[in-house]
Design a protein around this motif. Structure first.
Motif, PDB file in Angstrom:
ATOM      1  N   SER A   1       0.947  -1.099  -0.114  1.00 32.07           N
ATOM      2  CA  SER A   1      -0.043  -0.014   0.186  1.00 32.07           C
ATOM      3  C   SER A   1       0.985   1.097  -0.003  1.00 32.07           C
ATOM      4  N   CYS A   2       0.393   2.292  -0.456  1.00 31.06           N
ATOM      5  CA  CYS A   2       1.081   3.408  -0.588  1.00 31.06           C
ATOM      6  C   CYS A   2       1.623   4.021   0.855  1.00 31.06           C
ATOM      7  N   PRO A   3       2.994   4.555   0.711  1.00 28.78           N
ATOM      8  CA  PRO A   3       3.707   4.918  -0.055  1.00 28.78           C
ATOM      9  C   PRO A   3       4.707   3.778  -0.425  1.00 28.78           C
ATOM     10  N   PHE A   4       4.466   2.710   0.199  1.00 30.85           N
ATOM     11  CA  PHE A   4       5.626   1.568   0.042  1.00 30.85           C
ATOM     12  C   PHE A   4       6.216   1.302  -1.399  1.00 30.85           C
TER      13      PHE A   4
ATOM     14  N   VAL B   1       6.444   3.493  -4.029  1.00 32.91           N
ATOM     15  CA  VAL B   1       7.561   4.480  -4.289  1.00 32.91           C
ATOM     16  C   VAL B   1       8.909   4.097  -3.566  1.00 32.91           C
ATOM     17  N   ILE B   2       8.684   4.023  -2.114  1.00 31.53           N
ATOM     18  CA  ILE B   2       9.847   3.648  -1.176  1.00 31.53           C
ATOM     19  C   ILE B   2      10.856   2.834  -1.780  1.00 31.53           C
TER      20      ILE B   2
ATOM     21  N   LYS C   1      12.377   3.633  -5.005  1.00 35.68           N
ATOM     22  CA  LYS C   1      13.380   4.782  -4.627  1.00 35.68           C
ATOM     23  C   LYS C   1      14.790   4.149  -4.136  1.00 35.68           C
TER      24      LYS C   1
ATOM     25  N   VAL D   1      -2.646   3.366  -9.338  1.00 35.79           N
ATOM     26  CA  VAL D   1      -2.331   4.297  -8.509  1.00 35.79           C
ATOM     27  C   VAL D   1      -0.778   4.364  -8.257  1.00 35.79           C
TER      28      VAL D   1
ATOM     29  N   GLU E   1       1.008   5.607 -11.373  1.00 35.12           N
ATOM     30  CA  GLU E   1       1.159   6.764 -11.382  1.00 35.12           C
ATOM     31  C   GLU E   1       2.381   7.441 -10.388  1.00 35.12           C
ATOM     32  N   ASN E   2       2.257   6.921  -9.190  1.00 32.19           N
ATOM     33  CA  ASN E   2       3.315   7.586  -8.130  1.00 32.19           C
ATOM     34  C   ASN E   2       4.784   6.905  -8.431  1.00 32.19           C
TER      35      ASN E   2
ATOM     36  N   ARG F   1       5.806   9.041 -11.375  1.00 28.86           N
ATOM     37  CA  ARG F   1       6.178  10.371 -10.957  1.00 28.86           C
ATOM     38  C   ARG F   1       7.587  10.327 -10.377  1.00 28.86           C
ATOM     39  N   LEU F   2       8.076   9.476  -9.438  1.00 23.49           N
ATOM     40  CA  LEU F   2       9.315   9.419  -8.847  1.00 23.49           C
ATOM     41  C   LEU F   2      10.314   9.297 -10.014  1.00 23.49           C
TER      42      LEU F   2
ATOM     43  N   SER G   1      11.116  12.013 -11.971  1.00 23.69           N
ATOM     44  CA  SER G   1      11.483  13.211 -11.400  1.00 23.69           C
ATOM     45  C   SER G   1      13.162  12.912 -11.353  1.00 23.69           C
TER      46      SER G   1
END
Lengths: 346, 73
Positions: B11-14, B16-17, B20, B39, B42-43, B46-47, B50
Motif C-alpha cells: 500500500s502507498c507509499p511503499f 515508491v519507497i 526509490k 495508483v 502513477e506514483n 512520478r518518482l 523526477s
C-alpha cells in the motif's frame, strides 16, 4: 527506556486517505434512503457536514461523527487531531459543540499506555472547545482508529450549509492543504514528524474562532476541507447550491514540503479516488499540472473552513479572522455563473 | 541484467519507497517494476520521472510492468 511508538506503522492507509471512495459510498447510500421528518432541518441529501435537528423554537442539535487511522506517530497528537477533526464539522455548520463520545479501535499489543495518551490528547482538545467527553466505545482491532461522535447546538434559523451560496460570493480558506501527502511521507519514513510540525499544529487547531467569526459577520455557505480534498469538498458545496466556482490556484495556501513530496510520487491512494469523483467537473490550464492537481485533491484531515461570503463583506471577514488569530485566511476563489457544479481553475 | 522490484500488494507509499531504494543503490542495469494498481503506476512514474530516467509502462492482463532503462541500453 521505552522506544518511541510510531503509530503510522500500524495502519495500512493514512488517516482520511482511508475513507471509502466518494463514488462507491454514494452508490451504496443511494440504496439506503433515510426517512425525513419535519424537525430534520439538515440531513444527508446534500453532503452537509453535520445533521441539524430542531428541538424547539430556539434550539437545534448539530450531530456529526468522524474517526480514522493514525496520520501522525505520537499518540497524544493523534488524539488531538482526531478531536479537532470531529469538532470541525460542527463548526462548519456554525454550531457550538457541547458533548463528544469517543470511538476507539485498538490493538492491545501496542500497549494501553499508548491508548491513554491518545485519549488524553482527544480529551484536552474537546475540553479546549468548551465541550465535554461524556463516554465512548472501544473495540480491539488490528489497526488503531480514533475519533468522536460530536453533538453541538445552534439556533434553528442561523445554521450554515452550502445551499445558500450565491454568485459573486468570495471563497475564503482558513488552513493550508497538503497534509495527506505529508502523512504518507511520514508513514514511509521519508520525513520525520518534526518536519511537518506546522501541518500538525494546523490540524490540531480548532476551527472554533473561524466559525465564530463567520457567524458574527454573516456568510452564505461553509464547508470544512477533509477527506475528499479541496476540490472534492468544493464540488459538494457547488452541487448543493447549484453554482460554479472560479479558483485562483496561485492563491491556494499549500505546505511547501507537500509540493516537493508530491513531485517525487508521495501521493496517498485517496487522492486518486478523489480525482475520479470530480474529474468531469474541473477545467482550466492548471489541470495539466499533475502535481498541483494532486495537491488540490489531496485528502485532508482536520482541514480549514471554506467560507462563501458575500463579496461586500469579504474584507471584513478577513479582517475579523486576523483579529481573532486565525493564521490563514486566503481568498482562493469566487462563486460564478457557469455550468452546474463546475470548477474553473485559473 | 534486469533488476526486478515487485511492489504488488504494497500500500502507498511503499511502492515508491521500494523503487526509490532500488534507484538509490545505483548501478547500470535496467529495473523492472511489477505493479498491481494504477495508483502505484502513477506514483512510481512520478518518482522515476523526477530522477530523470527514461521508462516505459506496459499492461499485461492485470499487472503493469514499468521498465526503467539503465545506462547503455
Amino acid at each position: 527506556m521505552r522506544e518511541k511508538i510510531r503509530l503510522t506503522q500500524y495502519s495500512t492507509k493514512s488517516g482520511c486517505a482511508a475513507k471509502i471512495s466518494a463514488t462507491d459510498l454514494t452508490a451504496v447510500l443511494k440504496e439506503v434512503p433515510l426517512a425525513r421528518v419535519e424537525q430534520l432541518l439538515v440531513g444527508i441529501e446534500h453532503g452537509d457536514d453535520a445533521a441539524v435537528f430542531k428541538i424547539s423554537e430556539n434550539l437545534a442539535l448539530v450531530q456529526t461523527v468522524d474517526f480514522f487511522t493514525p496520520i501522525v506517530d505520537s499518540p497524544y497528537l493523534f488524539g488531538q487531531i482526531a478531536a479537532a477533526n470531529a469538532l470541525s464539522d460542527a463548526y462548519a455548520m456554525g454550531g457550538k459543540p457541547i458533548t463528544a463520545l469517543s470511538l476507539v479501535a485498538f490493538p492491545p499489543k501496542l500497549g494501553y499506555s499508548v491508548l491513554e495518551e491518545i485519549l488524553k490528547g482527544g480529551r484536552d482538545k474537546i475540553e479546549e472547545s468548551g465541550a465535554v467527553v461524556v463516554g465512548g466505545h472501544s473495540l480491539e482491532d488490528k489497526e488503531p482508529k480514533f475519533g468522536y461522535a460530536v453533538t453541538g447546538i445552534v439556533h434553528p434559523e442561523k445554521y450554515v450549509t452550502s445551499k445558500g451560496v450565491k454568485i459573486g460570493d468570495k471563497l475564503i480558506l482558513t488552513k493550508p492543504i497538503g497534509l495527506g501527502i505529508l502523512a504518507t511521507a511520514l508513514k514511509g519514513g521519508i520525513i520525520a514528524e518534526k518536519e511537518m510540525m506546522d501541518a500538525i499544529d494546523n490540524a490540531r487547531t480548532l476551527n472554533k474562532k473561524a466559525s465564530e467569526v463567520m457567524m458574527e459577520v454573516g456568510v452564505n455557505g461553509c464547508t470544512d476541507i477533509t477527506g475528499f480534498g479541496f476540490l472534492g469538498h468544493l464540488h459538494i458545496m457547488l452541487k448543493a447550491s447549484n453554482k460554479s466556482a472560479l479558483i485562483y490556484t496561485k492563491k491556494m495556501p499549500i505546505y511547501l514540503k507537500a509540493l516537493e513530496l508530491a513531485q517525487i510520487g508521495f501521493v496517498p491512494a485517496g487522492t486518486h479516488e478523489n480525482k475520479k469523483f470530480v474529474k468531469d467537473y474541473v477545467e482550466g490550464e492548471p489541470t495539466k499540472d499533475a502535481v498541483l492537481m494532486d495537491i488540490l485533491l489531496d485528502p485532508q484531515t482536520s482541514g480549514g473552513l471554506l467560507i462563501s461570503v458575500p463579496s461586500v463583506k469579504s474584507d471584513l471577514l478577513i479582517q475579523r479572522l486576523d483579529e481573532e488569530g486565525v493564521k490563514t485566511k486566503e481568498l482562493v476563489g469566487e462563486i460564478v455563473k457557469g455550468k452546474e457544479s463546475h470548477i474553473e481553475l485559473v | 541484467m534486469v533488476k526486478e522490484v515487485d511492489v504488488r500488494g504494497l500500500s502507498c507509499p511503499f511502492p515508491v519507497i521500494k523503487v526509490k531504494k532500488a534507484l538509490d543503490e545505483g548501478g547500470k542495469e535496467s529495473i523492472l517494476v511489477i505493479i498491481d494498481t494504477e495508483v502505484s503506476v502513477e506514483n512510481v512514474s512520478r518518482l522515476v520521472r523526477s530522477r530523470g530516467h527514461d521508462f516505459k509502462v506496459e499492461k499485461n492482463e492485470d499487472i503493469y510492468h514499468l521498465l526503467i532503462k539503465g545506462e547503455g541500453s
